[in-house]
Design a protein around this motif. Structure first.
Motif, PDB file in Angstrom:
ATOM      1  N   PHE A  22      18.199  21.698  22.053  1.00  0.00           N
ATOM      2  CA  PHE A  22      17.993  21.228  23.424  1.00  0.00           C
ATOM      3  C   PHE A  22      16.653  21.691  23.980  1.00  0.00           C
ATOM      4  O   PHE A  22      16.049  21.005  24.816  1.00  0.00           O
ATOM      5  CB  PHE A  22      19.129  21.715  24.323  1.00  0.00           C
ATOM      6  N   LYS A  23      16.157  22.805  23.512  1.00  0.00           N
ATOM      7  CA  LYS A  23      14.853  23.295  23.963  1.00  0.00           C
ATOM      8  C   LYS A  23      13.744  22.330  23.551  1.00  0.00           C
ATOM      9  O   LYS A  23      12.808  22.076  24.307  1.00  0.00           O
ATOM     10  CB  LYS A  23      14.584  24.686  23.391  1.00  0.00           C
ATOM     11  N   GLN A  24      13.858  21.768  22.339  1.00  0.00           N
ATOM     12  CA  GLN A  24      12.796  20.892  21.831  1.00  0.00           C
ATOM     13  C   GLN A  24      13.044  19.413  22.115  1.00  0.00           C
ATOM     14  O   GLN A  24      12.131  18.598  22.012  1.00  0.00           O
ATOM     15  CB  GLN A  24      12.631  21.123  20.326  1.00  0.00           C
ATOM     16  N   LEU A  25      14.259  19.068  22.515  1.00  0.00           N
ATOM     17  CA  LEU A  25      14.608  17.666  22.736  1.00  0.00           C
ATOM     18  C   LEU A  25      13.720  16.964  23.771  1.00  0.00           C
ATOM     19  O   LEU A  25      13.295  15.820  23.538  1.00  0.00           O
ATOM     20  CB  LEU A  25      16.087  17.549  23.129  1.00  0.00           C
ATOM     21  N   PRO A  26      13.397  17.586  24.921  1.00  0.00           N
ATOM     22  CA  PRO A  26      12.588  16.866  25.914  1.00  0.00           C
ATOM     23  C   PRO A  26      11.205  16.445  25.421  1.00  0.00           C
ATOM     24  O   PRO A  26      10.598  15.523  25.971  1.00  0.00           O
ATOM     25  CB  PRO A  26      12.460  17.877  27.063  1.00  0.00           C
ATOM     26  N   ASN A  27      10.691  17.104  24.390  1.00  0.00           N
ATOM     27  CA  ASN A  27       9.357  16.797  23.894  1.00  0.00           C
ATOM     28  C   ASN A  27       9.383  15.842  22.705  1.00  0.00           C
ATOM     29  O   ASN A  27       8.347  15.546  22.117  1.00  0.00           O
ATOM     30  CB  ASN A  27       8.649  18.100  23.478  1.00  0.00           C
ATOM     31  N   MET A  28      10.568  15.354  22.353  1.00  0.00           N
ATOM     32  CA  MET A  28      10.680  14.479  21.188  1.00  0.00           C
ATOM     33  C   MET A  28      10.426  13.018  21.561  1.00  0.00           C
ATOM     34  O   MET A  28      10.532  12.638  22.731  1.00  0.00           O
ATOM     35  CB  MET A  28      12.051  14.636  20.538  1.00  0.00           C
ATOM     36  N   VAL A  29      10.084  12.230  20.549  1.00  0.00           N
ATOM     37  CA  VAL A  29       9.746  10.823  20.769  1.00  0.00           C
ATOM     38  C   VAL A  29      10.531   9.940  19.799  1.00  0.00           C
ATOM     39  O   VAL A  29      11.020  10.394  18.771  1.00  0.00           O
ATOM     40  CB  VAL A  29       8.229  10.568  20.579  1.00  0.00           C
ATOM     41  N   VAL A  30      10.615   8.664  20.137  1.00  0.00           N
ATOM     42  CA  VAL A  30      11.157   7.646  19.237  1.00  0.00           C
ATOM     43  C   VAL A  30       9.981   7.006  18.526  1.00  0.00           C
ATOM     44  O   VAL A  30       9.068   6.477  19.175  1.00  0.00           O
ATOM     45  CB  VAL A  30      11.954   6.577  20.012  1.00  0.00           C
ATOM     46  N   ARG A  31       9.954   7.070  17.221  1.00  0.00           N
ATOM     47  CA  ARG A  31       8.790   6.555  16.487  1.00  0.00           C
ATOM     48  C   ARG A  31       8.669   5.040  16.636  1.00  0.00           C
ATOM     49  O   ARG A  31       9.660   4.314  16.702  1.00  0.00           O
ATOM     50  CB  ARG A  31       8.874   6.941  15.006  1.00  0.00           C
ATOM     51  N   HIS A  32       7.429   4.572  16.708  1.00  0.00           N
ATOM     52  CA  HIS A  32       7.077   3.153  16.812  1.00  0.00           C
ATOM     53  C   HIS A  32       7.658   2.483  18.060  1.00  0.00           C
ATOM     54  O   HIS A  32       7.783   1.260  18.104  1.00  0.00           O
ATOM     55  CB  HIS A  32       7.538   2.366  15.574  1.00  0.00           C
ATOM     56  N   ALA A  33       8.001   3.271  19.075  1.00  0.00           N
ATOM     57  CA  ALA A  33       8.674   2.694  20.249  1.00  0.00           C
ATOM     58  C   ALA A  33       7.822   1.632  20.943  1.00  0.00           C
ATOM     59  O   ALA A  33       8.365   0.663  21.485  1.00  0.00           O
ATOM     60  CB  ALA A  33       9.026   3.806  21.242  1.00  0.00           C
ATOM     61  N   ASP A  34       6.498   1.785  20.911  1.00  0.00           N
ATOM     62  CA  ASP A  34       5.629   0.858  21.650  1.00  0.00           C
ATOM     63  C   ASP A  34       5.323  -0.427  20.889  1.00  0.00           C
ATOM     64  O   ASP A  34       4.711  -1.347  21.448  1.00  0.00           O
ATOM     65  CB  ASP A  34       4.312   1.554  22.025  1.00  0.00           C
TER      66      ASP A  34
END
Length: 413
Positions: free
Chosen positions: A351-363
């Motif tokens: 949970f500490k690192q979750l806010p900084n994660m991304v979904v790859r190729h989202a754009d």
């Protein structure tokens, strides 16, 4: 209980059609079956669980395009969603006001096309680092809890690679970390990467920059330079099997692997942080967002809508998932329940690192030939990962093959 039983009997007596639920993820079968049973008891709607192996799942899904018989609620991933959405194969899902209020907007947006909700997001599936604490302690390696650098992880992997009583122990599963995979891309984004495809005016180009090359080289060196990871022919066991057997110190894959570890007697495992790749940059991992969709040919749409919404928003389903150690859709709301499922295993770091994660190729998810572009990238990088081509030549090939396809790419919507 009597009231619920009567509801089920009444439904059966009225000949209520079974809702067909389909997934490829067998690691959570027991949890899914408990969830579907709870839904049926709460609503009186019977549901049949269908586990379809990944290799044949999308053949079954193709029935949606042909308009033939299909399942009523199906798992969908973001790689395949744009195609099915563009073909009219998915039914818009009407949401209750309660669901609209609680569903995470960013995740829901990934399954929304032109204002229509075509899928409901399941919980975030996070790229996760696991460690074997017993091996760390036996080899005198400090156990990482809050942070460590890639260099520290590499040095730990060296100490965790050894032979004892004729048995080989490995430091890490770098063969699973091919740089274009979601697991490898966690290291790429943490290394300052911004995306493997960029838009230039009204066209698209491959963006295999220095952040990509540097991260790829560091991961490849674990196999071919440091030799802390089994290479293509060095083990008859897969990475997760080596970790299960206590023969691997560090294992990187998805958060769903907790179901496997929990069923492995004697395995002293814990969560560990993603490593810092470059000074001044926080780890920036990757999470995938699978979704639940209702195929257009479904003959049980109303019941299917209810099931999809219940599985992603109902307090009962969210508690059951979190209590089983699986990330529910409403992950942050059920954080404490999730953490209670893993006492003493450093689950807080997820949970500490979750806010900084991304979904790859989202754009660039809506490019019409994105699967082919990503396949070209994967094929080229696999040549490097299997030792059949140098990294630089593999990147050169990937760039050329990707750009040839991207020159024809068009947005689906």
């Amino acid at each position: 209980m009597i009231r619920k039983a009567l509801a089920v009997l009444l439904a059966l007596g009225l000949g209520l059609a079974q809702v067909q639920y389909a997934t490829w993820d067998g690691t959570r079968q027991k949890v899914d079956e408990r969830l579907l049973k709870a839904f049926s008891e709460a609503t009186g709607i019977p549901v049949t669980y269908n586990l379809i192996p990944w290799g044949t799942y999308w053949q079954k899904a193709s029935a949606m395009i042909a308009g033939g018989s299909t399942f009523d609620v199906m798992w969908m991933n973001l790689d395949n969603f744009p195609f099915y959405a563009s073909q009219g194969a998915l039914s818009p899902i009407p949401l209750s006001k309660e669901a609209q209020a609680v569903l995470p907007k960013d995740a829901l947006a990934l399954y929304t096309v032109k204002g229509q909700v075509l899928g409901l997001p399941l919980g975030p599936q996070v790229v996760t680092v696991y460690i074997n604490r017993k091996l760390f302690q036996e080899r005198g390696v400090p156990i990482p809890k809050d942070t460590w650098t890639f260099e520290e992880m590499r040095e730990a992997a060296k100490k965790l690679t050894f032979v004892k009583d004729g048995k080989k122990y490995w430091g890490i599963n770098a063969m699973d970390l091919q740089i274009d995979s979601e697991y490898g891309m966690a290291f790429y984004y943490s290394n300052g990467g911004t995306g493997l495809i960029k838009r230039v005016g009204d066209r698209y180009e491959a963006n295999l920059d220095e952040a990509f090359r540097d991260a790829a080289k560091k991961l490849l060196d674990l196999i071919y330079v440091d030799k802390v990871s089994p290479g293509p022919q060095e083990s008859t066991l897969q990475g997760y099997q080596l970790f299960q057997a206590g023969q691997m110190g560090i294992y990187v894959l998805g958060s769903w692997m907790t179901e496997v570890w929990k069923g492995t007697p004697g395995l002293d495992w814990a969560f560990a942080p993603l490593p810092v790749m470059r000074k001044g940059l926080e780890p920036k991992g990757v999470y995938s967002v699978h979704g639940l969709v209702v195929p257009s040919p479904s003959r049980n749409k109303e019941k299917a809508y209810r099931l999809a919404e219940w599985l992603t928003t109902a307090p009962q389903s969210q508690r059951m998932l979190a209590g089983a150690g699986l990330m529910p859709t409403l992950a942050t709301q059920y954080r404490s329940t999730y953490l209670q499922a893993f006492p003493g295993r450093n689950a807080e770091i997820v949970f500490k690192q979750l806010p900084n994660m991304v979904v790859r190729h989202a754009d660039v998810r809506n490019l019409d030939n994105l699967p082919e572009v990503l396949d070209a990238l994967a094929s080229a990088m696999n040549l490097a990962w299997t030792g059949n081509l140098s990294l630089d030549k593999a990147i050169e090939k990937a760039r050329a093959d990707m750009n040839a396809l991207l020159s024809k790419a068009k947005p689906l919507w």
